[in-house]
Design an enzyme around this catalytic site. Structure first.
Site, PDB file in Angstrom:
ATOM      1  N   TYR A   1      21.072  24.637  20.596  1.00 45.25           N
ATOM      2  CA  TYR A   1      20.131  23.573  20.957  1.00 45.25           C
ATOM      3  C   TYR A   1      19.992  23.385  22.466  1.00 45.25           C
ATOM      4  CZ  TYR A   1      20.593  22.220  16.054  1.00 45.25           C
ATOM      5  OH  TYR A   1      20.591  22.217  14.683  1.00 45.25           O
TER       6      TYR A   1
ATOM      7  N   HIS B   1      14.364  18.780  22.853  1.00 47.74           N
ATOM      8  CA  HIS B   1      15.082  17.558  22.476  1.00 47.74           C
ATOM      9  C   HIS B   1      16.287  17.312  23.375  1.00 47.74           C
ATOM     10  CE1 HIS B   1      14.399  14.490  19.633  1.00 47.74           C
ATOM     11  NE2 HIS B   1      15.142  14.882  18.636  1.00 47.74           N
TER      12      HIS B   1
ATOM     13  N   PHE C   1      25.103  14.550  17.342  1.00 51.22           N
ATOM     14  CA  PHE C   1      23.729  14.864  16.964  1.00 51.22           C
ATOM     15  C   PHE C   1      22.864  13.629  17.223  1.00 51.22           C
ATOM     16  CE2 PHE C   1      25.848  18.394  14.935  1.00 51.22           C
ATOM     17  CZ  PHE C   1      25.008  19.446  15.274  1.00 51.22           C
TER      18      PHE C   1
ATOM     19  N   ASN D   1      20.625  11.736  15.854  1.00 57.89           N
ATOM     20  CA  ASN D   1      20.435  10.555  15.006  1.00 57.89           C
ATOM     21  C   ASN D   1      21.618   9.597  15.008  1.00 57.89           C
ATOM     22  OD1 ASN D   1      18.172  12.001  14.436  1.00 57.89           O
ATOM     23  ND2 ASN D   1      18.573  12.258  12.254  1.00 57.89           N
TER      24      ASN D   1
END
Length: 200
Positions: free
Chosen positions: A15, A20, A66, A68
């Protein structure tokens, strides 16, 4: 005055270069500027370091929960060091701003950003600072004549790396943010916003 800067992103090499993770990119820059290494702090559920930036002590945090669950890490560190919500700056990617654009604001909604939503839920307030780093929206960045398809949905878009020209614009926006942050950290939010919103 800002005492905690939280960069939002997802952990893991897969990632690291994705849209993001724009918040992580800025916090990485701050760590380099402050000559500190972000270390895994299990009690804070993330990588953290205390840096002296522009003559002020500031905590830097990259949650490793992560996106969320970003609130878990943010609140753990803020509560431990008795940092108030309006002393926290959250740096995050923003779909509603084009690459190269960046905006600073206190409070407001989450705009559908799950990281912001979780932080607000854990802090039980929206009254924290946000630095919104524009990454664009897939509907605005499609080549002319291209119809949106499943692969251009938002979830897929934010988990992909920006194109080279977009990355250059995002990097420039981060540089401009770094120019404005000394004022915000020192408590002069008005000057920071003026500097950020009237340049570039």
């Amino acid at each position: 005055m800002i005492k905690l800067i939280v960069g939002l992103g997802n952990p893991g090499a897969e990632y690291a270069a994705t849209r993001h993770n724009a918040g992580f990119w800025l916090v990485d820059q701050l760590a380099r500027m402050g000559h500190v290494t972000l270390r895994n702090e299990t009690r804070f559920h993330g990588y953290a370091a205390r840096a002296t930036l522009w003559s002020h002590e500031v905590w830097l945090l990259q949650p490793q929960t992560f996106m969320n669950r970003s609130g878990l890490a943010t609140v753990a560190l803020a509560r431990f060091y008795k940092i108030l919500p309006d002393e926290i700056l959250v740096v995050h990617d923003e779909l509603d701003l084009l690459p190269g654009a960046v905006k600073l604001k206190l409070g407001g909604g989450s705009g559908g950003h799950n990281g912001l939503k979780d932080i607000a839920a854990h802090l039980t307030t929206q009254q924290f600072w946000r630095l919104r780093v524009g990454i664009g929206h897939p509907r605005n960045l499609l080549p002319p004549g291209t119809a949106p398809s499943g692969q251009h949905d938002v979830a897929n878009f934010v988990l992909k790396a920006p194109r080279r020209e977009e990355q250059e614009l995002i990097d420039r926006a981060i540089d401009r943010s770094l120019d404005a942050l000394p004022d915000l950290v020192a408590g002069n939010a008005e000057r920071a916003m003026m500097r950020l919103h009237t340049t570039g």
